[in-house]
Design an enzyme around this catalytic site. Structure first.
Site, PDB file in Angstrom:
ATOM      1  N   HIS A 239       6.001   8.051   2.703  1.00 12.87           N
ATOM      2  CA  HIS A 239       6.109   6.455   2.824  1.00 12.87           C
ATOM      3  C   HIS A 239       4.909   5.789   3.368  1.00 12.87           C
ATOM      4  CE1 HIS A 239      10.421   5.676   1.908  1.00 12.87           C
ATOM      5  NE2 HIS A 239      10.457   6.727   2.244  1.00 12.87           N
ATOM      6  N   HIS A 290       4.234  16.601   6.464  1.00 12.29           N
ATOM      7  CA  HIS A 290       5.325  15.840   6.491  1.00 12.29           C
ATOM      8  C   HIS A 290       6.667  16.380   5.623  1.00 12.29           C
ATOM      9  CE1 HIS A 290       7.740  12.352   6.497  1.00 12.29           C
ATOM     10  NE2 HIS A 290       7.880  12.410   5.122  1.00 12.29           N
ATOM     11  N   ASP A 694      14.587 -27.222  -9.398  1.00  5.34           N
ATOM     12  CA  ASP A 694      13.204 -27.723  -9.339  1.00  5.34           C
ATOM     13  C   ASP A 694      12.328 -26.515 -10.042  1.00  5.34           C
ATOM     14  OD1 ASP A 694      12.313 -26.116  -5.987  1.00  5.34           O
ATOM     15  OD2 ASP A 694      13.147 -25.470  -7.879  1.00  5.34           O
TER      16      ASP A 694
END
Lengths: 738, 156
Positions: A239, A290, A694
């Site tokens: 990540h 990891h 808008d």
């Protein structure tokens, strides 16, 4: 011991009746516990498979966008919408980068009540930062930039693989995924003490995304790393990657908290992430990384790569361009210069030979998938593309690197090495262990491998190691051993899927290298919930998400049901219902066992009226009658992907996109999903949302308007609010990424 | 024939439960999961019942149970209603039998005494979990509420 004697004499007077009653209750209760455990497991499975398929979806999306980049001309609208996310940092001189950090002209106003940082950073300031964040303060962007600059300076000199030792009986504390959950980090510091010379720490990646305090966690970790460079270590996680961050919330968090300088901060973080070390070895015996390994993982290769070339693990590494010295580092640099550089890259990607077989080629396969989708759209530009490619080819020949040999084969030498390196890094960050022997592509996540106990054994022997500590997967107890206790998974974000879903854990490792686990669970809420309530709550959350997905696949499901319903009575048996649902959803859930939670309308002989069932799912959206059914389904099914594309398109990060860009986004999505979406249908959508007419659409408002809310959960929420037992409602709202 | 369809249905049901625990997709499950599987099929075996069942179907102490053995044994269990569910009424009576003072609730000590010393005793861990699950904020076990809230209807 008067009391004791009395009690035991009472005990022997238990009647046969009471004993029989006790036996019955025991039987009943054990059954109950087993059923709860089952529900807990499939709830877990739901969250996890949705999380992983989200990761897979993100990779697919990124590959798709990459392919678009490679096939559309610069002038095309679609390409312009997304080109900036591929504008990755060129390799520039350091001096230019330092200038880019330019925090000096950022003023800190008088009214700012957050912490002030004075460099060089001291321990007191790092500790002060933790306190400030605990008190919900935000660090001013000037200090953020200063801190990031200092972090980058430190990270650059670190090797790819940290090598540390637990000398002098220092125990090292290792933490797994934190995912922006500041509460957990604070809890760890509270229980274990803050980092210091006596208390070294190693953080094993995934500091950001999903939780709401990712940037605060990063700032704390970076500060301590700066203050204790020999005692605080960081490993990169999957990540720590800007592509993943687009979907999982970190990008959004930074842009929301830092409206003025958010983009710059993100750009710098891209660079910093790429400089994070890839792994750590403790006492030459314990490897900490990891994700995991594959059967080709080689620490020697990994220690030699230029890790900073891999800004995102999902993309092949950028090449050094001679011409890039002209490139300005400002993110709004002009198209032409950038465009010319990109041409080299584009050409290069086409001349790459077939990738190594062992990679499983998920990247390549995705590319192949897209070619037939895009051909139609691109055909008019093909000539143009070919022409450009020709010219690039020719000019490419004069690049000194190629040394006169045909581009293809030179690149094939470079590309082989590059692909090999890339695979090494991808495997390291994305792989998961499995119980079976062998090694195969991790198709669930879309990146890395699944590796078996034999691969672990072989790897440890080859590298003379004894244990792998990794993270990457949420575990109910916060940690889990596998592969004969040679692999330890460590996860530090408690209540990850929902309140009460899991504990977090950290590991202490002393010179004996025997891991000692400490578990915890953050949040004041769990204390008040009983086991039954927290399982029930998590389950409700998961089921809500699941029902949404079921509804989103309505058309496909009805098709599948019809196959079992030859008489077209609108009825299917329970078994057929389960089979049909699995054939569409591919989640591998025990549908039959969950049937009670998902289908309440059931006829007496055990059949399901599937039309009724969809009505019962009773998804309430906005006033959507005028909106095409299949378009709605697409929206529900791919909401996360759609939101990700919106955020990419919203180049100035204002949270608004124009009608035209909105239209282009849907066109992009329609190509990606291979479906027809008429302009009219898109206009209808736009009109529904742009209530003040808008001409611009609020992304958040749009996504919120199409958030599915089923009757059941609204009722439940209402009742619990009334009874004052409602937990934090914001938690209820948050869906795991779908 | 209705009978055949019924048994096909039963087979499917057992298969579905078994598959949910067949993590390696090779038609075996860990023996420690058998209890959970049998419970999930709506049965209420005692610990002894479970041990006897496992003894019949386990593959020579490998720690695994194969579907081939499980299916016929489990089919028999279901068809013969060997481990029938416990009705709410019966359960209520059981609690009432323990509530000597007829106060409509049990103290943790009372329940613990029975659960850990009679029948097939609970371990300390099991007992702690039960108390956490059943005791309310006054640390009393109001069994009438418990029974009505916690009875799970079996899958058909």
């Amino acid at each position: 011991m008067g009391c004791g004697v009395t009690k035991s004499s009472q005990f022997h007077k238990h009647s046969g009746k009471a004993i029989r009653a006790a036996v019955l209750i025991q039987r009943w209760y054990r059954q109950y516990v087993a059923r709860m455990e089952l529900r807990r497991r499939y709830t877990w499975h739901i969250f996890q498979s949705i999380e992983y398929s989200g990761e897979q979806a993100q990779i697919k999306l990124y590959n798709f966008l990459g392919y678009l980049m490679d096939n559309f001309t610069p002038a095309s609208n679609e390409r312009n919408l997304i080109s900036h996310i591929f504008r990755e940092n060129e390799v520039c001189r350091d001096a230019e980068w330092e200038r880019y950090f330019c925090y000096k002209n950022i003023e800190v106003p008088e009214i700012y009540s957050g912490p002030h940082l004075i460099f060089p950073l001291t321990v007191e300031q790092a500790v002060g930062l933790v306190e400030a964040f605990r008190n919900k303060k935000q660090l001013h962007s000037r200090y953020v930039l200063q801190l990031l600059l200092e972090t980058w300076r430190r990270l650059r000199v670190l090797p790819n693989i940290n090598r540390i030792s637990t000398c002098h009986s220092k125990e090292i504390t290792i933490c797994g995924d934190l995912h922006g959950q500041l509460e957990d980090l604070l809890l760890i510091f509270y229980k274990n003490g803050m980092p210091s010379l006596e208390k070294p720490y190693l953080f094993n990646g995934d500091f950001v995304d999903r939780g709401k305090d990712s940037i605060e966690i990063l700032l704390i970790l970076f500060s301590f790393m700066i203050v204790y460079p020999s005692d605080v270590y960081l490993n990169r996680g999957n990540h720590e990657d800007h592509i993943v961050n687009l979907r999982y919330g970190f990008t959004k968090e930074v842009l929301t908290k830092y409206k003025l300088h958010g983009k710059r901060i993100l750009k710098l973080l891209q660079k910093i992430f790429s400089w994070l070390p890839l792994a750590t070895v403790i006492d030459q015996k314990v490897l900490v990384l990891h994700g995991g390994i594959s059967d080709t993982t080689d620490l020697g290769v990994l220690s030699r790569v230029d890790r900073h070339n891999y800004v995102s693990a999902l993309r092949p590494p950028k090449k050094k361009h001679i011409s890039s010295t002209r490139t300005s580092i400002d993110s709004d640099m002009d198209e032409d210069v950038w465009g010319a550089n990109k041409l080299f890259q584009r050409r290069a990607s086409f001349t790459f030979p077939r990738p190594l077989v062992t990679r499983g080629g998920f990247h390549n396969r995705s590319l192949q998938d897209f070619s037939d989708r895009i051909r139609v759209v691109v055909v008019e530009d093909e000539l143009e593309v070919r022409r450009r490619r020709q010219s690039a080819f020719i000019s490419g020949n004069s690049r000194p690197e190629n040394e006169g040999t045909p581009i293809a084969s030179t690149d094939s030498v470079n590309s082989d090495n590059t692909r090999e390196e890339w695979k090494q890094i991808l495997d390291l960050l994305w792989s998961d262990p499995m119980t079976l022997d062998g090694c195969m592509p991790n198709e669930v996540r879309g990146g890395g491998c699944y590796w078996g106990p034999d691969v672990t054994e072989d790897f440890l022997n080859r590298h003379n190691l004894q244990l792998i500590i990794r993270s990457h997967e949420c575990k109910q107890e916060g940690y889990e051993f596998c592969h004969n206790r040679k692999v330890l998974t460590l996860f530090s974000a408690s209540n990850y899927y929902d309140v009460g879903s899991n504990r977090g854990a950290y590991v202490k490792l002393g010179p004996d290298l025997v891991p000692y686990m400490i578990q915890y669970q953050a949040t004041s809420m769990t204390r008040e919930l009983t086991v039954r309530q927290s399982v029930g709550r998590t389950e409700r959350s998961a089921l809500k998400v699941l029902r949404e997905q079921l509804f989103a696949h309505r058309s496909d499901l009805i098709c599948a049901f019809k196959k079992f319903d030859s008489t077209n009575a609108g009825l299917v048996s329970l078994n057929d219902w389960a089979a049909a649902v699995e054939s569409v959803m591919h989640l591998g859930l025990p549908w039959r066992m969950m049937r009670g939670q998902l289908v309440t309308c059931k006829t007496s002989d055990g059949t399901v009226d599937y039309h009724d069932w969809f009505n019962e799912l009773a998804i309430k959206g906005p006033n959507t009658d005028h909106i095409d059914q299949s378009l709605l389904e697409t929206l529900y099914r791919h909401r996360s992907t759609l939101e990700t594309i919106f955020r990419i398109v919203d180049t100035d990060n204002s949270g608004f996109i124009s009608h035209e860009d909105f239209r282009q986004t849907w066109k992009l999505l329609s190509v990606y999903l291979k479906m027809e979406i008429t302009d009219e249908a898109i206009s209808d959508l736009a009109v529904t949302i742009d209530s003040n007419q808008d001409g611009s659409i609020d992304i958040d408002e749009f996504m919120e308007a199409f958030r599915l809310t089923d009757k059941k959960s609204r009722l439940e929420r209402g009742r619990s609010m009334f009874m004052g037992t409602a937990p934090d409602l914001t938690k209820l709202e948050e869906d795991p990424s779908i | 024939m209705a009978g055949r369809k019924q048994s096909a249905d039963v087979h499917q049901k057992i298969r579905a439960a078994f598959d949910a625990f067949d993590y390696e997709a090779n038609s075996t499950v860990d023996v420690r999961e058998i209890g959970t599987i049998i419970y999930s099929l709506g049965c209420f075996p005692s610990q002894k019942d479970l041990h006897d069942f496992i003894a019949k179907v386990e593959e020579d102490h490998t720690g695994y149970i194969h579907l081939d053995k499980f299916l016929p044994a489990m089919t028999k269990v279901l068809q013969e209603h060997k481990f029938p569910p416990i009705s709410e009424d019966l359960l209520l009576q059981a609690f009432e039998a323990l509530d000597k003072e007829k106060k409509d609730y049990l103290d943790p000590e009372e329940l613990t005494k029975y659960m850990t010393q009679e029948g097939e005793p609970f371990t300390q861990e099991e007992m702690e979990e039960m108390l956490t699950a059943l005791a309310d904020h006054r640390n009393q076990i109001h069994y009438k509420d418990v029974v009505s809230q916690m009875t799970i209807k079996p899958d058909k």
